[in-house]
Design an enzyme around this catalytic site. Structure first.
Site, PDB file in Angstrom:
ATOM      1  N   HIS A 108       0.838  -1.041   0.070  1.00  0.00           N
ATOM      2  CA  HIS A 108      -0.268  -0.025  -0.008  1.00  0.00           C
ATOM      3  C   HIS A 108       0.897   1.149  -0.055  1.00  0.00           C
ATOM      4  CE1 HIS A 108      -3.865  -1.974   1.546  1.00  0.00           C
ATOM      5  NE2 HIS A 108      -3.620  -2.475   0.364  1.00  0.00           N
TER       6      HIS A 108
ATOM      7  N   GLU B 230       1.214   3.571   2.030  1.00  0.00           N
ATOM      8  CA  GLU B 230       1.838   4.084   3.227  1.00  0.00           C
ATOM      9  C   GLU B 230       3.151   3.349   3.336  1.00  0.00           C
ATOM     10  OE1 GLU B 230      -1.157   3.405   2.472  1.00  0.00           O
ATOM     11  OE2 GLU B 230      -2.558   3.887   4.228  1.00  0.00           O
TER      12      GLU B 230
ATOM     13  N   CYS C  31      -5.395   1.581   5.891  1.00  0.00           N
ATOM     14  CA  CYS C  31      -6.485   0.353   6.399  1.00  0.00           C
ATOM     15  C   CYS C  31      -5.834  -0.470   7.699  1.00  0.00           C
ATOM     16  CB  CYS C  31      -6.215  -0.800   5.097  1.00  0.00           C
ATOM     17  SG  CYS C  31      -4.638  -1.533   4.906  1.00  0.00           S
TER      18      CYS C  31
ATOM     19  N   ARG D 108     -10.072   3.838 -21.827  1.00  0.00           N
ATOM     20  CA  ARG D 108     -10.042   2.336 -21.844  1.00  0.00           C
ATOM     21  C   ARG D 108      -8.929   1.476 -21.161  1.00  0.00           C
ATOM     22  NH1 ARG D 108     -10.689   1.201 -28.678  1.00  0.00           N
ATOM     23  NH2 ARG D 108     -12.891   2.049 -28.599  1.00  0.00           N
TER      24      ARG D 108
ATOM     25  N   ARG E 179      -5.080   1.353 -27.596  1.00  0.00           N
ATOM     26  CA  ARG E 179      -3.893   1.454 -28.309  1.00  0.00           C
ATOM     27  C   ARG E 179      -2.770   2.585 -27.905  1.00  0.00           C
ATOM     28  NH1 ARG E 179      -8.008  -0.443 -31.506  1.00  0.00           N
ATOM     29  NH2 ARG E 179      -8.971   1.387 -32.476  1.00  0.00           N
TER      30      ARG E 179
HETATM   31  C1  AOF Z   1      -4.408   1.888   2.303  1.00  0.00           C
HETATM   32  N1  AOF Z   1      -3.458   2.127   1.238  1.00  0.00           N
HETATM   33  O1  AOF Z   1      -2.672   2.325  -0.623  1.00  0.00           O
HETATM   34  C2  AOF Z   1      -4.617   0.985  -0.390  1.00  0.00           C
HETATM   35  C3  AOF Z   1      -5.734   0.815   0.453  1.00  0.00           C
HETATM   36  O2  AOF Z   1      -5.938  -6.482  -0.651  1.00  0.00           O
HETATM   37  P1  AOF Z   1      -5.133  -5.525   0.002  1.00  0.00           P
HETATM   38  O3  AOF Z   1      -4.261  -5.685   1.081  1.00  0.00           O
HETATM   39  O4  AOF Z   1      -4.309  -4.629  -1.128  1.00  0.00           O
HETATM   40  O5  AOF Z   1      -6.279  -4.686   0.588  1.00  0.00           O
HETATM   41  C4  AOF Z   1      -7.094  -3.734  -0.282  1.00  0.00           C
HETATM   42  C5  AOF Z   1      -8.152  -2.746   0.607  1.00  0.00           C
HETATM   43  O6  AOF Z   1      -7.140  -1.883   1.158  1.00  0.00           O
HETATM   44  C6  AOF Z   1      -9.103  -1.919  -0.476  1.00  0.00           C
HETATM   45  O7  AOF Z   1     -10.205  -2.280  -0.517  1.00  0.00           O
HETATM   46  C7  AOF Z   1      -8.982  -0.710   0.259  1.00  0.00           C
HETATM   47  O8  AOF Z   1     -10.186  -0.683   1.319  1.00  0.00           O
HETATM   48  C8  AOF Z   1      -7.799  -0.433   1.063  1.00  0.00           C
HETATM   49  N2  AOF Z   1      -6.991   0.000  -0.019  1.00  0.00           N
HETATM   50  N3  AOF Z   1      -5.648   1.282   1.917  1.00  0.00           N
HETATM   51  O9  AOF Z   1      -4.255   2.137   3.391  1.00  0.00           O
HETATM   52  C9  AOF Z   1      -3.406   1.992   0.095  1.00  0.00           C
HETATM   53  N4  AOF Z   1      -4.659   0.813  -1.711  1.00  0.00           N
HETATM   54 ZN    ZN Z   2      -3.311  -0.311   3.740  1.00  0.00          ZN
END
Ligand code: AOF
Ligand code: ZN
Length: 361
Positions: free
Chosen positions: A52, A54, A77, A186, A209
């Site tokens: 992610h 962070e 998250c 696209r 493309r």
């Molecule tokens: C964050 N930072 O850069 C992103 C988040 O399957 P995973 O581990 O990649 O988790 C996907 C979920 O995490 C996604 O549905 C969303 O809730 C969160 N995405 N969170 O702290 C990130 N890409």
């Molecule tokens: Zn995360």
């Protein structure tokens, strides 16, 4: 004047956009880490399944991030998905303060990420550049809550509302810059959908493309499986995912499947594919977004069925005329001007000699 907090969040937004076309069905997220007024680490979510934003920013820090401010476009998250919780990494590295663009709509996170940090004594400020942060992930926010694709209806027309000349000639309505923009779109959406009529008249390829662009799933609404075996879509079906939505299983459907297409059997509505049913089936297969490219009958049916979320109209300032020349929307239409579907959050973007008018329904 922009304050510092917004300046860093705008930088995080720029970084987030680098994930466009690679992170689906995950959101695009960017992160900036600031210590003593200097950026010491930057990162973004690069691809689905990857670290992610962070964790990438923390990994890239040029000095100890303890006590630093962390700016992230989406709430960190707090759950185990394909990767470990970002809140753990933030606590472990002893980040001082956290600034969040918008809260995550994923029910597994939805405010809990910010709460965990606050409970651990870290000040968290949310809602910085919130509109931009939300708009960046309109597809993600829709899909995570509804489990159906976010549908964008796209068409290109002349200033007098025609998508082709009376002869059927349509190459090209818009110029180079507008057509390039379509290919960029696209590459960012996971599917592209047309009706079988468009396949029969235009024999399109529907690929992306642009260099490094990923091809979307190509979806044909074709209730009676009339797609010809020798059309470009079927000839390339072994290399590029091609979905045919039918309402009956017949010999032609079997032949299309044998030729490499994925067949999806849908409920019928007025002898056509029930678009609501199709959206649920495609959503269940992981398609989070669809570009609806015509024809006019399918476009109007999609509007009537209420499956369209956004409209992108490319407008070429030229006139072609012709009572028989096609327009973007067919069907019966609505009876009264008062019944017309209004668009919201409308923007106008000049693209070369043309204009893109976008809005949400
Ligand atoms: C964050 N930072 O850069 C992103 C988040 O399957 P995973 O581990 O990649 O988790 C996907 C979920 O995490 C996604 O549905 C969303 O809730 C969160 N995405 N969170 O702290 C990130 N890409
Ligand atoms: Zn995360």
């Amino acid at each position: 004047m922009q304050n510092q907090t917004e300046t860093y969040m705008r930088r995080a937004l720029e970084l987030a956009k680098r994930g466009a076309g690679h992170v689906s069905p995950n959101p695009m997220v960017g992160c900036v880490i600031v210590k003593d007024g200097r950026i010491i680490g930057e990162g973004w979510h690069e691809y689905c399944g990857g670290l992610h934003a962070e964790r990438n920013a923390l990994k890239n820090c040029t000095e100890d991030p303890a006590g630093a401010d962390l700016y992230v476009t989406l709430e960190p998250c707090c759950h185990w998905g394909r990767t470990p919780p970002c809140t753990d990494a933030i606590l472990e590295k002893r980040i001082g303060r956290v600034f969040v663009g918008c809260l995550d709509a994923n029910p597994l996170v939805a405010g809990k990420g910010a709460q965990i940090l606050r409970d651990a004594g870290i000040p968290v400020e949310t809602g910085i550049c919130e509109d931009e942060c939300r708009r960046l992930n309109e597809v993600f926010f829709h899909y995570i809550t509804n489990k159906t694709p976010y549908v964008v209806l796209k068409y290109a027309m002349t200033l007098d509302g025609k998508i082709a000349a009376y002869t059927g000639d349509s190459r090209w309505v818009t110029g180079e810059a507008a057509r390039r923009h379509v290919h960029e779109t696209r590459a960012q959406l996971s599917g592209i959908m047309v009706g079988v009529g468009t396949v029969l008249t235009d024999d399109p390829l529907l690929t992306c493309r642009i260099e490094g662009g990923r091809n979307p799933y190509r979806i044909i609404c074709d209730s009676h499986a009339r797609t010809p075996l020798d059309c470009q879509l079927i000839r390339t079906a072994h290399e590029i995912d091609t979905v045919i939505a039918v309402t009956e299983w017949n010999e032609r459907a079997a032949a299309l499947k044998k030729a490499g297409a994925h067949l999806v059997l849908c409920q019928a509505k007025n002898d056509k594919v029930d678009l609501t049913d199709l959206m649920h089936q495609l959503g269940a297969h992981g398609l989070d977004s669809i570009l609806l490219e015509g024809g006019a009958e399918l476009a109007f049916a999609a509007l009537e069925a209420g499956i369209v979320h956004k409209v992108q109209a490319y407008i070429a300032p030229k006139l072609i005329g012709g009572a028989a020349a096609k327009t973007p929307l067919g069907g019966t239409g609505f009876a009264k001007m008062a019944d017309a579907m209004p668009l919201k959050n409308v923007t106008v973007t000049p693209l070369g000699e043309d204009f893109l008018i976008e809005g949400v329904l």
